[in-house]
Design a protein around this motif. Structure first.
Motif, PDB file in Angstrom:
ATOM      1  N   ARG A  74       0.841  -1.212   0.000  1.00 32.53           N
ATOM      2  CA  ARG A  74       0.000   0.000   0.000  1.00 32.53           C
ATOM      3  C   ARG A  74       0.871   1.256   0.000  1.00 32.53           C
ATOM      4  NH1 ARG A  74      -3.596  -3.080   4.199  1.00 32.53           N
ATOM      5  NH2 ARG A  74      -5.230  -3.921   2.834  1.00 32.53           N
ATOM      6  N   ARG A  75       2.005   1.185   0.715  1.00 33.03           N
ATOM      7  CA  ARG A  75       2.928   2.325   0.695  1.00 33.03           C
ATOM      8  C   ARG A  75       3.463   2.541  -0.724  1.00 33.03           C
ATOM      9  NH1 ARG A  75       8.099   1.838   4.397  1.00 33.03           N
ATOM     10  NH2 ARG A  75       6.542   2.055   6.060  1.00 33.03           N
ATOM     11  N   ALA A  76       3.785   1.461  -1.416  1.00 31.12           N
ATOM     12  CA  ALA A  76       4.309   1.581  -2.778  1.00 31.12           C
ATOM     13  C   ALA A  76       3.276   2.164  -3.732  1.00 31.12           C
ATOM     14  CB  ALA A  76       4.754   0.208  -3.278  1.00 31.12           C
ATOM     15  N   LEU A  77       1.989   1.946  -3.444  1.00 29.68           N
ATOM     16  CA  LEU A  77       0.932   2.454  -4.325  1.00 29.68           C
ATOM     17  C   LEU A  77       0.584   3.907  -4.034  1.00 29.68           C
ATOM     18  CD1 LEU A  77      -1.398  -0.680  -4.328  1.00 29.68           C
ATOM     19  CD2 LEU A  77       0.020   0.146  -6.223  1.00 29.68           C
ATOM     20  N   SER A  78       1.062   4.430  -2.907  1.00 24.04           N
ATOM     21  CA  SER A  78       0.740   5.815  -2.555  1.00 24.04           C
ATOM     22  C   SER A  78       1.964   6.731  -2.562  1.00 24.04           C
ATOM     23  CB  SER A  78       0.076   5.864  -1.179  1.00 24.04           C
ATOM     24  OG  SER A  78       0.952   5.346  -0.180  1.00 24.04           O
ATOM     25  N   ASP A  79       3.155   6.160  -2.450  1.00 19.74           N
ATOM     26  CA  ASP A  79       4.392   6.945  -2.364  1.00 19.74           C
ATOM     27  C   ASP A  79       4.826   7.384  -3.763  1.00 19.74           C
ATOM     28  OD1 ASP A  79       7.326   7.543  -2.097  1.00 19.74           O
ATOM     29  OD2 ASP A  79       6.946   6.922  -0.019  1.00 19.74           O
ATOM     30  N   THR A  80       5.357   8.609  -3.863  1.00 16.62           N
ATOM     31  CA  THR A  80       5.810   9.117  -5.169  1.00 16.62           C
ATOM     32  C   THR A  80       6.988   8.312  -5.710  1.00 16.62           C
ATOM     33  OG1 THR A  80       7.214  10.730  -4.006  1.00 16.62           O
ATOM     34  CG2 THR A  80       5.018  11.457  -4.731  1.00 16.62           C
ATOM     35  N   ARG A  81       7.697   7.617  -4.835  1.00 15.11           N
ATOM     36  CA  ARG A  81       8.804   6.783  -5.312  1.00 15.11           C
ATOM     37  C   ARG A  81       8.301   5.484  -5.932  1.00 15.11           C
ATOM     38  NH1 ARG A  81      11.904   5.392  -0.141  1.00 15.11           N
ATOM     39  NH2 ARG A  81       9.772   5.455   0.683  1.00 15.11           N
ATOM     40  N   GLY A  82       7.059   5.132  -5.663  1.00 17.52           N
ATOM     41  CA  GLY A  82       6.534   3.838  -6.074  1.00 17.52           C
ATOM     42  C   GLY A  82       5.701   3.894  -7.332  1.00 17.52           C
ATOM     43  N   LEU A  83       4.442   3.425  -7.202  1.00 16.08           N
ATOM     44  CA  LEU A  83       3.532   3.366  -8.347  1.00 16.08           C
ATOM     45  C   LEU A  83       2.249   4.127  -8.020  1.00 16.08           C
ATOM     46  CD1 LEU A  83       3.925  -0.471  -9.140  1.00 16.08           C
ATOM     47  CD2 LEU A  83       5.005   1.429 -10.370  1.00 16.08           C
ATOM     48  N   PRO A  84       2.346   5.426  -7.742  1.00 18.07           N
ATOM     49  CA  PRO A  84       1.136   6.179  -7.367  1.00 18.07           C
ATOM     50  C   PRO A  84       0.139   6.195  -8.524  1.00 18.07           C
ATOM     51  CG  PRO A  84       2.948   7.672  -7.863  1.00 18.07           C
ATOM     52  CD  PRO A  84       3.538   6.307  -7.844  1.00 18.07           C
ATOM     53  N   GLY A  85      -1.116   6.026  -8.180  1.00 16.85           N
ATOM     54  CA  GLY A  85      -2.156   6.032  -9.199  1.00 16.85           C
ATOM     55  C   GLY A  85      -2.462   4.675  -9.778  1.00 16.85           C
ATOM     56  N   THR A  86      -1.658   3.675  -9.489  1.00 17.29           N
ATOM     57  CA  THR A  86      -1.924   2.321  -9.996  1.00 17.29           C
ATOM     58  C   THR A  86      -3.077   1.722  -9.207  1.00 17.29           C
ATOM     59  OG1 THR A  86       0.399   2.006 -10.575  1.00 17.29           O
ATOM     60  CG2 THR A  86      -0.949   0.019 -10.369  1.00 17.29           C
ATOM     61  N   GLU A  87      -4.051   1.196  -9.929  1.00 17.86           N
ATOM     62  CA  GLU A  87      -5.222   0.614  -9.278  1.00 17.86           C
ATOM     63  C   GLU A  87      -5.012  -0.890  -9.136  1.00 17.86           C
ATOM     64  OE1 GLU A  87     -10.074   0.176  -9.861  1.00 17.86           O
ATOM     65  OE2 GLU A  87      -8.910   1.474 -11.205  1.00 17.86           O
ATOM     66  N   VAL A  88      -5.247  -1.387  -7.928  1.00 18.07           N
ATOM     67  CA  VAL A  88      -5.082  -2.824  -7.652  1.00 18.07           C
ATOM     68  C   VAL A  88      -6.327  -3.319  -6.935  1.00 18.07           C
ATOM     69  CG1 VAL A  88      -3.673  -4.601  -6.530  1.00 18.07           C
ATOM     70  CG2 VAL A  88      -2.582  -2.532  -7.410  1.00 18.07           C
ATOM     71  N   GLN A  89      -6.914  -4.372  -7.454  1.00 16.73           N
ATOM     72  CA  GLN A  89      -8.081  -4.939  -6.796  1.00 16.73           C
ATOM     73  C   GLN A  89      -7.676  -5.493  -5.419  1.00 16.73           C
ATOM     74  OE1 GLN A  89      -9.703  -7.850  -9.485  1.00 16.73           O
ATOM     75  NE2 GLN A  89     -10.531  -6.304 -10.883  1.00 16.73           N
TER      76      GLN A  89
END
Length: 441
Positions: free
Chosen positions: A173-188
């Motif tokens: 969840r941190r990777a999906l919200s952090d600017t270093r990660g994958l922000p904006g990626t939708e995951v079921q």
């Protein structure tokens, strides 16, 4: 403004980008980093000694070493024991000497320290002992087996644990919200849960799989996670602690009469790359040690499985191993012969007692004149006399074998009792009542 990645300058992998930047960002390992825990106390004191970090892959050993160096303001020299040698240690030592003159301490991080041989590990000793180098070694192998005792005694061993699914969910969840990660990626949500389970406690695997799955579908689904994950073979350090733990689990599941568990541990070993012939030899031992005379056919079946493995190889021969393991798990159990044999070996220690004269071989006239074989009662000529004569050395009174009362051995226990009575032996009730207690009425 950060320059966009190009084909010739690709971004770092997601797992690398999401490395914690401070100890506070570390997920998991609360037994080391929680309030009042070992590393928390060390950091509070500012006195960091040499450490060996032991744990499975992807739990943050390298990251933690870097963060610890930063927390105490030390210079960090990373080496991998896969490629480093004594020359690299000398260079690190020379660098540490220069920095010491400026008042800066040096931490040498040695990844996969178990791959250093004895001479290479010994080369570290004087510098660790003098305090010139603070060593942080990382290993997936048990340090008790792989790290020299002298080096181990100069470093504190800390055990890192595999991350829980909850830990991995927090990282994802941190990777999906952090600017270093994958922000904006939708995951079921179900895809995220599946990924946290499949990663098997490995943060690197979880983040790498998420990165691949994000390229396969939008949103990320359980199907794309499964595709990105691929076929995961169970990890096993052939010849190391995991390997022997799996053998131990297989053996104990067979002994405990649990065929499903026995099959599971066998599959883990075979899928992990264990030598099927080695496994077959261990299965033969299980038949002799734990089944014994409760089912005399078990040893034959296991030897046949070993022959099948030799003849067919893997994977065809693996089925014969599975058949043998299920048979052993279902078979009645007896370690009577195993126990009696150990006791017999112990009884012979330090002794060289004479064979009774009437039991001695008498192939020559001279030996017969010396009394060899004289008075021997041949069973088929004199059954009564055969039982009355002595078979053990003079002064030795042993009761080694006692049937446990299961399977074939249980059926033979009545004859054993009669034979012991004829030989003047003792037949304790405690050893012969088991069948009556365990068999259904």
């Amino acid at each position: 403004m950060t320059q966009a990645a190009t084909l010739f300058d690709p971004p770092a992998p997601l797992a690398e980008r999401m490395r914690p930047r401070s100890v506070a960002e570390v997920v998991g390992q609360t037994h080391l980093l929680g309030p009042g825990k070992p590393l928390t106390r060390v950091l509070a004191s500012g006195r960091l000694g040499s450490l060996i970090l032991w744990g499975p892959p992807g739990v943050g050993k390298t990251t933690l070493a870097r963060l610890l160096a930063g927390e105490v303001g030390a210079h960090f020299i990373p080496l991998s024991a896969v490629s480093a040698g004594v020359k690299d240690i000398r260079e690190a030592t020379a660098e540490a000497e220069r920095l010491k003159g400026r008042g800066t301490r040096t931490i040498l991080f040695l990844d996969e320290i178990h791959r250093f041989n004895k001479a290479q590990q010994d080369a570290l000793l004087p510098h660790v002992e003098s305090g010139l180098l603070t060593l942080i070694g990382a290993t997936t192998e048990n340090p008790s087996f792989e790290v020299n005792p002298a080096l181990r005694s100069r470093a504190r061993t800390l055990v890192l644990e595999a991350l829980t699914p909850e830990d991995l969910l927090a990282l994802l969840r941190r990777a999906l919200s952090d600017t270093r990660g994958l922000p904006g990626t939708e995951v079921q949500p179900e895809a995220l849960d599946l990924l946290a389970r499949l990663a098997d406690g490995d943060a690197r695997r979880a983040l790498s799989t998420l990165e691949v799955a994000a390229t396969l579908s939008d949103p990320v689904t359980p199907e794309s996670v499964t595709e990105a994950f691929g076929r995961h073979l169970p990890s096993m350090d052939k010849g190391g602690e995991d390997f022997y733990n799996l053998i131990s689990a297989l053996h104990k599941s067979v002994r405990g009469s649990h065929p499903d568990a026995a099959l599971y541990w066998l599959a883990r070993m075979v899928a992990g790359g264990a030598d099927p012939l080695y496994v077959a030899r261990r299965v033969v031992r299980m038949a002799a040690e734990d089944i014994g005379l409760a089912d005399p056919q078990a040893l034959r079946l296991c030897l046949a499985a070993k022959d099948t493995v030799e003849f067919l190889g893997s994977p065809e021969g693996d089925l014969a191993l599975a058949q043998a393991v299920v048979y052993l798990a279902l078979a009645p159990k007896s370690n009577s012969v195993y126990t009696a044999w150990k006791a017999a070996l112990q009884a012979t220690e330090g002794e060289n007692l004479a064979v009774p004269t009437h039991l001695r071989n008498a192939p020559t006239q001279l030996m017969r004149q010396q009394g060899y074989g004289k008075g021997y009662a041949y069973y088929f000529d004199d059954p009564q006399g055969s039982f009355e004569q002595r078979y053990l050395p003079e002064g030795v009174d042993l009761h080694l074998y006692s049937p446990r009362g299961e399977g074939w051995e249980g059926r033979a226990s009545e004859r054993w009792r009669k034979l012991m009575a004829l030989h003047g032996g003792v037949t304790p009730d405690a050893d012969t009542d088991l069948q009556e207690q365990t068999e259904p009425s």
